[in-house]
Design a protein around this motif. Structure first.
Motif, PDB file in Angstrom:
ATOM      1  N   LYS A   9       0.853  -1.196   0.000  1.00  0.00           N
ATOM      2  CA  LYS A   9       0.000   0.000   0.000  1.00  0.00           C
ATOM      3  C   LYS A   9       0.895   1.254   0.000  1.00  0.00           C
ATOM      4  CE  LYS A   9      -3.898   1.795   2.544  1.00  0.00           C
ATOM      5  NZ  LYS A   9      -4.530   1.769   3.852  1.00  0.00           N
ATOM      6  N   GLY A  10       1.925   1.226   0.857  1.00  0.00           N
ATOM      7  CA  GLY A  10       2.859   2.353   0.946  1.00  0.00           C
ATOM      8  C   GLY A  10       3.589   2.575  -0.367  1.00  0.00           C
ATOM      9  N   LEU A  11       4.030   1.482  -0.980  1.00  0.00           N
ATOM     10  CA  LEU A  11       4.736   1.613  -2.261  1.00  0.00           C
ATOM     11  C   LEU A  11       3.789   2.155  -3.334  1.00  0.00           C
ATOM     12  CD1 LEU A  11       6.900  -1.648  -2.591  1.00  0.00           C
ATOM     13  CD2 LEU A  11       7.592   0.574  -1.741  1.00  0.00           C
ATOM     14  N   GLY A  12       2.544   1.682  -3.296  1.00  0.00           N
ATOM     15  CA  GLY A  12       1.543   2.130  -4.277  1.00  0.00           C
ATOM     16  C   GLY A  12       1.277   3.627  -4.151  1.00  0.00           C
ATOM     17  N   ILE A  13       1.145   4.087  -2.910  1.00  0.00           N
ATOM     18  CA  ILE A  13       0.888   5.523  -2.671  1.00  0.00           C
ATOM     19  C   ILE A  13       2.062   6.345  -3.194  1.00  0.00           C
ATOM     20  CG2 ILE A  13       0.712   7.280  -0.842  1.00  0.00           C
ATOM     21  CD1 ILE A  13      -0.938   5.179   0.766  1.00  0.00           C
ATOM     22  N   LEU A  14       3.264   5.848  -2.908  1.00  0.00           N
ATOM     23  CA  LEU A  14       4.466   6.567  -3.349  1.00  0.00           C
ATOM     24  C   LEU A  14       4.524   6.627  -4.878  1.00  0.00           C
ATOM     25  CD1 LEU A  14       7.229   7.862  -2.865  1.00  0.00           C
ATOM     26  CD2 LEU A  14       8.197   5.573  -2.606  1.00  0.00           C
ATOM     27  N   GLN A  15       4.277   5.484  -5.512  1.00  0.00           N
ATOM     28  CA  GLN A  15       4.328   5.448  -6.973  1.00  0.00           C
ATOM     29  C   GLN A  15       3.293   6.414  -7.585  1.00  0.00           C
ATOM     30  OE1 GLN A  15       5.275   2.282  -9.852  1.00  0.00           O
ATOM     31  NE2 GLN A  15       3.098   1.770  -9.698  1.00  0.00           N
ATOM     32  N   LYS A  16       2.097   6.393  -7.020  1.00  0.00           N
ATOM     33  CA  LYS A  16       1.028   7.263  -7.520  1.00  0.00           C
ATOM     34  C   LYS A  16       1.428   8.737  -7.417  1.00  0.00           C
ATOM     35  CE  LYS A  16      -3.886   6.692  -7.327  1.00  0.00           C
ATOM     36  NZ  LYS A  16      -5.022   6.420  -6.475  1.00  0.00           N
ATOM     37  N   GLU A  17       2.074   9.075  -6.313  1.00  0.00           N
ATOM     38  CA  GLU A  17       2.471  10.469  -6.076  1.00  0.00           C
ATOM     39  C   GLU A  17       3.571  10.897  -7.055  1.00  0.00           C
ATOM     40  OE1 GLU A  17       0.804  12.440  -4.171  1.00  0.00           O
ATOM     41  OE2 GLU A  17       2.105  14.216  -4.195  1.00  0.00           O
ATOM     42  N   ILE A  18       4.517   9.981  -7.321  1.00  0.00           N
ATOM     43  CA  ILE A  18       5.591  10.301  -8.277  1.00  0.00           C
ATOM     44  C   ILE A  18       4.952  10.574  -9.643  1.00  0.00           C
ATOM     45  CG2 ILE A  18       7.643   9.410  -9.481  1.00  0.00           C
ATOM     46  CD1 ILE A  18       8.048   7.541  -6.959  1.00  0.00           C
ATOM     47  N   GLU A  19       3.995   9.707 -10.005  1.00  0.00           N
ATOM     48  CA  GLU A  19       3.306   9.832 -11.293  1.00  0.00           C
ATOM     49  C   GLU A  19       2.532  11.145 -11.345  1.00  0.00           C
ATOM     50  OE1 GLU A  19       1.181   6.189 -11.753  1.00  0.00           O
ATOM     51  OE2 GLU A  19       1.288   6.300 -13.945  1.00  0.00           O
ATOM     52  N   PHE A  20       1.839  11.449 -10.270  1.00  0.00           N
ATOM     53  CA  PHE A  20       1.000  12.644 -10.199  1.00  0.00           C
ATOM     54  C   PHE A  20       1.832  13.924 -10.306  1.00  0.00           C
ATOM     55  CE2 PHE A  20      -0.983  15.994  -7.597  1.00  0.00           C
ATOM     56  CZ  PHE A  20      -2.160  16.164  -8.317  1.00  0.00           C
ATOM     57  N   ARG A  21       2.976  13.914  -9.626  1.00  0.00           N
ATOM     58  CA  ARG A  21       3.810  15.130  -9.653  1.00  0.00           C
ATOM     59  C   ARG A  21       4.454  15.312 -11.021  1.00  0.00           C
ATOM     60  NH1 ARG A  21       6.430  16.204  -3.634  1.00  0.00           N
ATOM     61  NH2 ARG A  21       4.497  15.814  -2.487  1.00  0.00           N
ATOM     62  N   GLY A  22       4.740  14.218 -11.704  1.00  0.00           N
ATOM     63  CA  GLY A  22       5.246  14.282 -13.084  1.00  0.00           C
ATOM     64  C   GLY A  22       6.655  14.837 -13.218  1.00  0.00           C
ATOM     65  N   THR A  23       7.388  14.901 -12.108  1.00  0.00           N
ATOM     66  CA  THR A  23       8.777  15.375 -12.151  1.00  0.00           C
ATOM     67  C   THR A  23       9.710  14.185 -11.935  1.00  0.00           C
ATOM     68  OG1 THR A  23       8.425  15.984  -9.834  1.00  0.00           O
ATOM     69  CG2 THR A  23       8.445  17.780 -11.435  1.00  0.00           C
ATOM     70  N   LYS A  24      10.982  14.384 -12.262  1.00  0.00           N
ATOM     71  CA  LYS A  24      11.931  13.279 -12.120  1.00  0.00           C
ATOM     72  C   LYS A  24      12.002  12.784 -10.664  1.00  0.00           C
ATOM     73  CE  LYS A  24      16.681  12.118 -13.401  1.00  0.00           C
ATOM     74  NZ  LYS A  24      17.946  12.624 -13.920  1.00  0.00           N
ATOM     75  N   PHE A  25      12.029  13.753  -9.759  1.00  0.00           N
ATOM     76  CA  PHE A  25      12.074  13.425  -8.322  1.00  0.00           C
ATOM     77  C   PHE A  25      10.815  14.003  -7.665  1.00  0.00           C
ATOM     78  CE2 PHE A  25      16.463  13.788  -9.871  1.00  0.00           C
ATOM     79  CZ  PHE A  25      16.913  12.501  -9.580  1.00  0.00           C
ATOM     80  N   LEU A  26      10.546  13.600  -6.457  1.00  0.00           N
ATOM     81  CA  LEU A  26       9.361  14.146  -5.782  1.00  0.00           C
ATOM     82  C   LEU A  26       9.481  15.656  -5.609  1.00  0.00           C
ATOM     83  CD1 LEU A  26       9.047  11.322  -3.127  1.00  0.00           C
ATOM     84  CD2 LEU A  26       7.252  11.910  -4.776  1.00  0.00           C
ATOM     85  N   HIS A  27      10.713  16.098  -5.335  1.00  0.00           N
ATOM     86  CA  HIS A  27      10.945  17.523  -5.093  1.00  0.00           C
ATOM     87  C   HIS A  27      10.916  18.333  -6.396  1.00  0.00           C
ATOM     88  CE1 HIS A  27      12.533  21.119  -3.219  1.00  0.00           C
ATOM     89  NE2 HIS A  27      13.608  21.102  -3.983  1.00  0.00           N
ATOM     90  N   GLY A  28      11.277  17.725  -7.504  1.00  0.00           N
ATOM     91  CA  GLY A  28      11.341  18.443  -8.781  1.00  0.00           C
ATOM     92  C   GLY A  28      12.393  17.828  -9.688  1.00  0.00           C
ATOM     93  N   ASP A  29      13.145  18.699 -10.396  1.00  0.00           N
ATOM     94  CA  ASP A  29      14.190  18.195 -11.299  1.00  0.00           C
ATOM     95  C   ASP A  29      15.362  17.613 -10.517  1.00  0.00           C
ATOM     96  OD1 ASP A  29      12.679  19.120 -13.327  1.00  0.00           O
ATOM     97  OD2 ASP A  29      13.743  21.039 -13.514  1.00  0.00           O
TER      98      ASP A  29
END
Ligand SMILES: N[C@@H](CCC(=O)N[C@@H](CS)C(=O)NCC(=O)O)C(=O)O
Length: 254
Positions: free
Chosen positions: A142-162
């Motif tokens: 569940k935790g990995l899924g949430i993380l993956q979804k967030e990375i996809e949603f943000r659409g940047t290379k890293f969670l923080h940005g470029d």
């Protein structure tokens, strides 16, 4: 840098005037702070300590004797990875690692909070496997899924940005260790590329970040340390090259 862990009775090394981080080489929380120090290109000394036989002086910097602890001025300490990292980011703002948007900072914290279930499932699987329950494996995915979804949603290379930021460096040390679980016989914790394509791409990008490359360890190294800890004899110094002793060359017979 020596990878030797200092223990009870060992002297506190002399302070060089740089920032100093007290850590344990295999501690994910300490790794968070090492990565932040690296990413901010700060000069620092690293002192590893044996957590089973703590040197007395660690309590001067960290009241419970936990790592990481940062000696920010001679003899003065800040403990807890999150507190240290926010302090470093605010005190040394040249390379900022947090968003200037309060909402994004809140979202980063919520993500870390939601990931905590995966972290605790990892600890049980790695160090207390007999207590492992099916719902913990579920929480992990569940935790990995949430993380993956967030990375996809943000659409940047890293969670923080470029570039990676505090949120990435807070989560990464656990992702690094999760990959040791299949090597410890926990196949149900595998991060399958077909299920976690976005996440595994993100992990690949993280592995190539210089701040991480300089400190990250391979899954089998984490697995070896974990095995030693489970046996009750944590091999803190397993990476210390000075501990590998060399046989004295025998004198040639005349
Ligand atoms: N919340 C703390 C947790 C730190 C922590 O639990 N560190 C472990 C090593 S990974 C530790 O120092 N354990 C020794 C002890 O609890 O006595 C942080 O984020 O810094």
């Amino acid at each position: 840098m020596s990878e030797k862990h200092l223990q009870t009775g060992d002297d506190l090394p002399a302070n060089s005037g740089k920032l100093r981080l007290f850590a344990m080489r295999f501690c994910p929380y300490a790794e968070r702070s090492v990565l932040v120090l690296n990413a901010k290109k700060l000069e620092y000394d690293l002192v590893f300590i044996n957590l089973d036989h703590k040197p007395e002086w660690i309590f001067n910097f960290s009241p419970k004797g936990t790592v990481p602890a940062l000696e920010y001025e001679a003899g003065k300490g800040i403990f807890d990875s999150n507190i240290i990292n926010v302090y470093l980011d605010e005190k040394y703002p040249d390379i900022p690692l947090q968003s200037s948007d309060p909402l994004r900072r809140a979202q980063d914290k919520m993500l870390v909070e939601q990931f905590a279930g995966a972290q605790s499932a990892y600890y049980t699987a790695a160090f207390n496997a007999q207590a492992l329950q099916p719902d913990m494996v579920e929480n992990y995915h569940k935790g990995l899924g949430i993380l993956q979804k967030e990375i996809e949603f943000r659409g940047t290379k890293f969670l923080h940005g470029d570039e990676p930021g505090l949120v990435d460096f807070t989560i990464w040390p656990f992702l690094e260790r999760f990959e040791a679980l299949p090597l410890l016989g926990k196949a149900e914790f595998t991060i399958d590329k077909s299920k976690y394509k976005v996440l595994t791409n993100y992990m690949e990008a993280m592995r190539n970040v210089p701040a991480i490359k300089a400190y990250a360890l391979a899954p089998d190294t984490h697995a070896k340390f974990t095995e030693s800890r489970i046996k009750g004899d944590a091999n803190y110094n397993m990476l210390d090259s000075s501990a590998v002793c060399c046989m004295r060359p025998r004198k040639k017979k005349e």
